[in-house]
Each structure stands twice: as C-alpha cells, then as structure tokens.
Scaffold this active site. Structure first.
Site, mmCIF file in Angstrom:
data_model
loop_
_atom_site.group_PDB
_atom_site.id
_atom_site.type_symbol
_atom_site.label_atom_id
_atom_site.label_comp_id
_atom_site.label_asym_id
_atom_site.label_seq_id
_atom_site.Cartn_x
_atom_site.Cartn_y
_atom_site.Cartn_z
ATOM 1 N N THR A 73 42.917 46.780 35.355
ATOM 2 C CA THR A 73 43.077 47.308 36.720
ATOM 3 C C THR A 73 44.544 47.298 37.152
ATOM 4 O O THR A 73 45.123 48.345 37.462
ATOM 5 C CB THR A 73 42.229 46.470 37.698
ATOM 6 O OG1 THR A 73 40.888 46.445 37.230
ATOM 7 C CG2 THR A 73 42.281 47.058 39.105
ATOM 8 N N VAL A 74 45.143 46.103 37.157
ATOM 9 C CA VAL A 74 46.517 45.996 37.671
ATOM 10 C C VAL A 74 47.516 46.566 36.663
ATOM 11 O O VAL A 74 48.437 47.307 37.046
ATOM 12 C CB VAL A 74 46.863 44.531 38.023
ATOM 13 C CG1 VAL A 74 48.270 44.457 38.610
ATOM 14 C CG2 VAL A 74 45.843 43.953 39.004
ATOM 15 N N ILE A 98 50.957 42.803 49.679
ATOM 16 C CA ILE A 98 51.687 42.278 50.850
ATOM 17 C C ILE A 98 52.866 41.427 50.364
ATOM 18 O O ILE A 98 52.658 40.490 49.589
ATOM 19 C CB ILE A 98 50.761 41.390 51.722
ATOM 20 C CG1 ILE A 98 49.491 42.142 52.125
ATOM 21 C CG2 ILE A 98 51.499 40.883 52.927
ATOM 22 C CD1 ILE A 98 48.447 41.248 52.785
ATOM 23 N N LYS A 143 45.759 30.465 45.995
ATOM 24 C CA LYS A 143 46.838 31.159 46.709
ATOM 25 C C LYS A 143 47.446 30.262 47.784
ATOM 26 O O LYS A 143 48.664 30.264 47.997
ATOM 27 C CB LYS A 143 46.302 32.452 47.319
ATOM 28 C CG LYS A 143 45.865 33.463 46.257
ATOM 29 C CD LYS A 143 44.993 34.542 46.844
ATOM 30 C CE LYS A 143 44.571 35.584 45.822
ATOM 31 N NZ LYS A 143 43.520 36.481 46.319
ATOM 32 N N GLU A 177 54.927 37.734 42.822
ATOM 33 C CA GLU A 177 54.618 38.228 44.181
ATOM 34 C C GLU A 177 53.166 38.694 44.315
ATOM 35 O O GLU A 177 52.491 38.440 45.315
ATOM 36 C CB GLU A 177 55.555 39.400 44.517
ATOM 37 C CG GLU A 177 55.292 40.043 45.858
ATOM 38 C CD GLU A 177 55.543 39.091 47.012
ATOM 39 O OE1 GLU A 177 56.689 38.656 47.165
ATOM 40 O OE2 GLU A 177 54.593 38.767 47.751
ATOM 41 N N LYS A 216 47.339 34.475 39.730
ATOM 42 C CA LYS A 216 47.396 33.318 40.649
ATOM 43 C C LYS A 216 46.790 32.068 40.044
ATOM 44 O O LYS A 216 47.256 30.964 40.284
ATOM 45 C CB LYS A 216 46.712 33.643 41.978
ATOM 46 C CG LYS A 216 45.265 34.094 41.852
ATOM 47 C CD LYS A 216 45.124 35.568 42.073
ATOM 48 C CE LYS A 216 43.702 36.030 41.866
ATOM 49 N NZ LYS A 216 43.503 37.393 42.279
ATOM 50 N N GLU A 267 33.366 40.556 41.543
ATOM 51 C CA GLU A 267 33.207 40.485 40.097
ATOM 52 C C GLU A 267 31.781 40.071 39.743
ATOM 53 O O GLU A 267 31.044 39.552 40.589
ATOM 54 C CB GLU A 267 34.179 39.455 39.542
ATOM 55 C CG GLU A 267 35.583 39.716 40.019
ATOM 56 C CD GLU A 267 36.625 39.434 38.982
ATOM 57 O OE1 GLU A 267 36.258 39.024 37.867
ATOM 58 O OE2 GLU A 267 37.799 39.648 39.283
ATOM 59 N N GLY A 302 48.044 40.510 47.108
ATOM 60 C CA GLY A 302 48.172 41.826 46.465
ATOM 61 C C GLY A 302 49.478 42.514 46.822
ATOM 62 O O GLY A 302 50.562 42.056 46.468
HETATM 63 N N1 NAP Z 1 42.354 43.335 40.223
HETATM 64 C C1 NAP Z 1 43.075 43.062 41.274
HETATM 65 O O1 NAP Z 1 43.004 43.742 42.305
HETATM 66 C C2 NAP Z 1 44.013 41.880 41.246
HETATM 67 C C3 NAP Z 1 44.710 41.550 42.419
HETATM 68 C C4 NAP Z 1 45.614 40.486 42.398
HETATM 69 C C5 NAP Z 1 45.819 39.777 41.226
HETATM 70 N N2 NAP Z 1 45.096 40.111 40.111
HETATM 71 C C6 NAP Z 1 45.352 39.351 38.881
HETATM 72 O O2 NAP Z 1 45.912 40.239 37.923
HETATM 73 C C7 NAP Z 1 45.523 39.838 36.605
HETATM 74 C C8 NAP Z 1 44.860 41.012 35.919
HETATM 75 O O3 NAP Z 1 43.704 41.359 36.652
HETATM 76 P P1 NAP Z 1 42.924 42.726 36.408
HETATM 77 O O4 NAP Z 1 41.988 42.890 37.538
HETATM 78 O O5 NAP Z 1 43.892 43.822 36.100
HETATM 79 O O6 NAP Z 1 42.087 42.343 35.084
HETATM 80 P P2 NAP Z 1 41.366 43.351 34.077
HETATM 81 O O7 NAP Z 1 41.060 44.642 34.726
HETATM 82 O O8 NAP Z 1 40.266 42.563 33.438
HETATM 83 O O9 NAP Z 1 42.510 43.608 32.984
HETATM 84 C C9 NAP Z 1 42.883 42.662 32.016
HETATM 85 C C10 NAP Z 1 43.117 43.432 30.731
HETATM 86 O O10 NAP Z 1 43.709 42.571 29.773
HETATM 87 C C11 NAP Z 1 43.069 42.799 28.513
HETATM 88 N N3 NAP Z 1 43.208 41.619 27.666
HETATM 89 C C12 NAP Z 1 42.491 40.481 27.658
HETATM 90 N N4 NAP Z 1 42.969 39.633 26.747
HETATM 91 C C13 NAP Z 1 44.032 40.247 26.169
HETATM 92 C C14 NAP Z 1 44.950 39.867 25.157
HETATM 93 N N5 NAP Z 1 44.896 38.666 24.557
HETATM 94 N N6 NAP Z 1 45.926 40.745 24.802
HETATM 95 C C15 NAP Z 1 45.998 41.967 25.404
HETATM 96 N N7 NAP Z 1 45.141 42.381 26.353
HETATM 97 C C16 NAP Z 1 44.184 41.516 26.755
HETATM 98 C C17 NAP Z 1 41.639 43.094 28.905
HETATM 99 O O11 NAP Z 1 40.974 43.746 27.860
HETATM 100 P P3 NAP Z 1 39.381 43.528 27.680
HETATM 101 O O12 NAP Z 1 38.763 44.475 28.630
HETATM 102 O O13 NAP Z 1 39.149 43.852 26.257
HETATM 103 O O14 NAP Z 1 39.107 42.073 27.997
HETATM 104 C C18 NAP Z 1 41.816 43.976 30.123
HETATM 105 O O15 NAP Z 1 41.986 45.333 29.790
HETATM 106 C C19 NAP Z 1 44.605 38.624 36.809
HETATM 107 O O16 NAP Z 1 45.360 37.448 36.658
HETATM 108 C C20 NAP Z 1 44.119 38.770 38.229
HETATM 109 O O17 NAP Z 1 43.775 37.540 38.832
HETATM 110 C C21 NAP Z 1 44.217 41.141 40.097
#
Ligand code: NAP
Length: 437
Positions: free
Chosen positions: A14-15, A137, A206, A130, A106, A191, A135
């Site tokens: 996602t991010v 902000i 946070k 940040e 986080k 989730e 997010g």
């Molecule tokens: N989503 C939000 O709105 C949001 C907001 C603030 C902070 N965050 C933080 O941002 C981070 C990412 O969140 P996200 O929502 O983007 O997660 P996500 O959608 O699950 O993306 C994580 C990606 O990393 C891949 N991955 C997992 N293990 C890996 C490895 N060893 N090497 C390479 N790629 C790997 C995953 O692949 P697979 O699908 O194969 O597992 C997935 O595509 C987290 O720490 C989360 O807490 C997210």
C-alpha cells in the site's frame, strides 16, 4: 548536472506503491524543490504480482530486500515491509552499508527505536519516520523543528483511523461494534486481524513516539495505560450525545509540575464543540499545547497509500537536502539531543484525575441512588449529573457524570458499589476529557 539522489524501496504494498507513484508522478516538482533529481533506483517486494503491477523500468525490480540495501548506487533506503522482524534486520543492514533509512513502520520504531537511533548515529546516517504517526500529517516534523522554543504541556490525538471510523459510524448510525468492524474490514479500513487498531496498541505505539519527542525521554509501551474500543456500546454513545459529547479513542499526554507525565490511550468522552471531537471517519488529528504557542491542531489523513506516501517522500527530500549540503545530525530523531534524553516518569493510572461517565445497571427500587451516591461521597467523588431511566421490573441504567475525581478513589468506590445487591452488572466507565480535568 548535479548528482541525482537514488532511492531504494523495500516493500511495495500500500504505502510502498504510493511512494513509487509519487516519485514517478511528481518527479519534476520534487526536483524543483530539491535542486537535483530524485530517482527510483531499486524496488523490492516478495510478491511478484505487486512488482509487476508497478510497471517499473528494466533492472529496478527485485524480490530481495538485501539487494536494495547492498546496492552501492542507492543512497536512501525506504523500509515499508512492516513488523519488527525482517524490517529491523534490513534497517540495521542498511545502516551498516552507510545508507539512510526512511520508514512508516511505527511498530518497529516504537519497540526498537533506541537500538536503531543508536545504530544510525554510529553509522553517521539518518533514520526518518514521519509517516509512522498520523500518516500524511506532518506532526513529527513539527514536534522536532517547530516547537523547539516551547515546553509542551499536553497532547490529545486521534491517531488510529480504523478505530475512529468505527466509532464515527456507531455514533452517527447507532450501529453496534461487531457489524461495523466487519464492514470496515470489507471496505479495507480495518485489517483481517484488527487487534492493534481496535485494542489501542497501534495508538499506544504512536503515543510513545509523540511523548518521547515532546518531553525528551523514553517511555516503555508497558507504561502507557491502553484500552481499546471493543467494550463501547451504542447506548453509551447515545448518553454521550445527551451530555453534549462524543466518544473518541484518544491518545492523551500531559506534563505535571512534579515532572511526571501522563501517557494513556482509552475511549474518551469529549465535548462535541471541541475541534478534536469533530474529527470523524478515517481522519486523524493531534492537538498540541505548548506554554508559548498555546493550542495547535494538526488534521489530515492518517493512513492510505498517497497520504502516507507523501510523508515518506517528505522525509526523503529532507534527507536528500542534508546529503546535498553535507549536513549531519542537524535534527535529532527524537527532537532532543541523545545525551539529554532519559527515561520519563510516567504517572501511575491510579493517580490521574478525570471526570467520569458511569453507566451502572441497578434494580429499580427506592433508596438505590441514595446508597450509591453515599458510597461515592465516602470516596470523595461528587456527582455532577444523573440520568435515571423510567420504572421497570427489570434492571435499569443509572447514568452518572462525576466531577473531577481521582482514578484510585473511583475504582475503590466502584468495587464497593458493585458488591451491593442492587447492582446487577459491571459498570461501564468512560473517562471524560474536559478543560477542568
Ligand atoms: N497502510 C497504511 O495506510 C499505513 C499508514 C501508516 C503506516 N503504515 C506502515 O507502513 C508499513 C507498510 O504498510 P503497508 O500497509 O504498505 O503494508 P503492505 O500493503 O502489506 O505492504 C508490505 C509489502 O511488503 C512486502 N514484503 C513483506 N516481506 C518482504 C520482504 N522480506 N522483502 C520484500 N518485500 C516484503 C509484502 O509482500 P507480501 O504481500 O508478499 O507479504 C507487501 O507487498 C507498515 O509498517 C505499516 O504499519 C501503513
């Protein structure tokens, strides 16, 4: 042309997908602000379909995060894998390879921050996060760079969009927690395992970062009293309305004259005229009060690919500017110089003071209110308002709003009250945030 800054992204979900899209779509604007191009050099993800969907140029995609970390052509690594396992290893490996790291993780920063700050410092690189709070902000940048002339007095935050979305729907439509959670999951706002969001753990992560930056020390997650929103019922949200309030999952931090800090996360009633009470749906907000600046409010999207990606790219540009100017250690990661930070004294929950909303379940008999108010009086708790439902042969709700009281006294009074025969179910307790609490 001056040297471009090369970025390597690990985790293109996602991010990560948002970051790739921003770096590609707004590259001209970023170059105008930075002075040199910012180029996406490597993108790693374990999922081939995720990588294929990004349509990256030849040679950029890889399945191996360590290939990004060890690529001599990458200046800054973006860790967006999540969790505190492989993400920690990749981050430490990036520092060891002399790479700066930007993250939104986080959970990792809240649990392993001290180790990572120290490793980054030793390696002479930066660790920026940040996007980990609020997010899109820019609250951490404000804590680090804008409030440096202030003594922070308090912070109130709605910093989990999932919990806020659920509470907003329950408030607006009178829906129960379970069905709203299921719907939020179907809509992608919660989730599959929503524990961190609805049990307040994500909010506590946070808050730990905010408290550390505001008050110049470390706070353990175990020191943050944390309650989630599972126990909130629509009836309590209706009573909140009757009192002119809304219920929000708040992160609360307050500094006291004796040097102790309150740091707690729990459902809280807030007067609906306050700005923070008007932050609804998936939106986040953090109100920060400083002794000189007064009250400030930061509001925006606390999650999502683009909002969170925007905060990540903001950090990338900050790091890139420091690379360009040869600047190091300009802004400490936790706002205070490392040798000025020490463990904070967190005020025990029993000693905090608040107003309280209480929904007791009692038999409908004469003298019940007198018995209950007598016990509250014995524990120095005075009652501000009472709502007593009409007559019934079954149990009825007795709803009480207290004046300011000490948590310890309230708990002792409730233990005695709940032992009375006239009380037939556990009492629902919601703290009330008010200017006089
Ligand atoms: N989503 C939000 O709105 C949001 C907001 C603030 C902070 N965050 C933080 O941002 C981070 C990412 O969140 P996200 O929502 O983007 O997660 P996500 O959608 O699950 O993306 C994580 C990606 O990393 C891949 N991955 C997992 N293990 C890996 C490895 N060893 N090497 C390479 N790629 C790997 C995953 O692949 P697979 O699908 O194969 O597992 C997935 O595509 C987290 O720490 C989360 O807490 C997210």
């Amino acid at each position: 042309m001056a040297q471009a800054i090369h970025i390597g992204v690990i985790g293109a979900g996602t991010v990560g997908g948002g970051v790739v899209s921003i770096l590609q779509g707004n590259c001209g604007l970023i170059e105008q602000r930075l002075g040199v191009p910012m180029q996406l050099r490597r993108v790693a993800d374990s999922n081939p379909a995720t990588l294929a969907a990004l349509g990256l140029p030849e040679g950029v995609a890889t399945h191996d995060g360590f290939a990004v970390v060890n690529d001599p052509d990458v200046h800054v690594v973006v860790e967006l894998v999540g969790g505190d396992g492989i993400a920690r290893e990749l981050t430490l490996a990036a520092f060891a390879a002399g790479k700066h790291v930007v993250t939104a993780n986080k959970a990792l920063v809240a649990t392993h921050g001290e180790e990572l700050f120290s490793a980054a410092n030793k390696a002479g690189v930066q660790y920026m996060f940040e996007a980990a709070v609020g997010g899109g902000i820019p609250i951490l940048r404000a804590m680090r760079e804008s409030f440096t002339g202030d003594r922070i007095e308090s912070m109130l935050g709605i910093i989990n969009g999932t919990a806020n979305y659920i509470l907003t729907r329950m408030t607006d439509n009178g829906e129960a927690f379970g069905p709203v959670l299921a719907d939020a999951q179907a809509l992608g706002y919660a989730e599959a395992d929503p524990t961190y969001d609805i049990d307040g753990i994500d909010t506590a992560h946070k808050l730990a970062l905010l408290v550390g930056m505001a008050f110049g020390g470390q706070v353990g997650l175990d020191d943050i009293h944390t309650e989630g929103i599972r126990g909130i019922e629509p009836v309590d949200l209706d009573y909140a309305k009757a009192f002119g309030c809304k219920v929000k999952l708040l992160a609360i931090a307050k500094a006291h004259q004796d040097g102790s800090i309150e740091a707690r996360v729990h459902p809280t009633m807030v007067d609906q005229s306050r700005l923070i009470a008007q932050v609804d749906g998936v939106f986040n907000a953090v109100a920060v009060t400083g002794d000189r600046v007064g009250e400030t409010l930061f509001y925006g999207q606390g999650a999502g690919a683009m909002a969170t990606g925007s905060a990540v790219v903001g950090d990338l540009v900050a790091v890139a500017r420091d690379i360009r100017t040869g600047s190091r250690d300009r802004v400490p990661p936790m706002a205070f110089q490392a040798d000025q930070r020490s463990p904070l004294t967190i005020r025990p929950m029993a000693q905090i003071e608040s107003l309280y909303y209480l929904r007791l379940t009692v038999v409908d008999e004469p003298g019940v209110l007198a018995d209950i108010s007598g016990l509250f009086g014995q524990h120095q708790i005075s009652i501000a308002r009472v709502i007593q439902e009409g007559q019934s042969s079954e149990s009825v709700a007795l709803v009480i709003m207290t004046h300011r009281a000490r948590e310890q006294n309230l708990r002792q009074a409730l233990a005695e009250i709940e032992a009375l025969n006239c009380v037939t179910a556990p009492t629902t307790v919601i703290r009330v945030e008010s200017d006089d609490a």
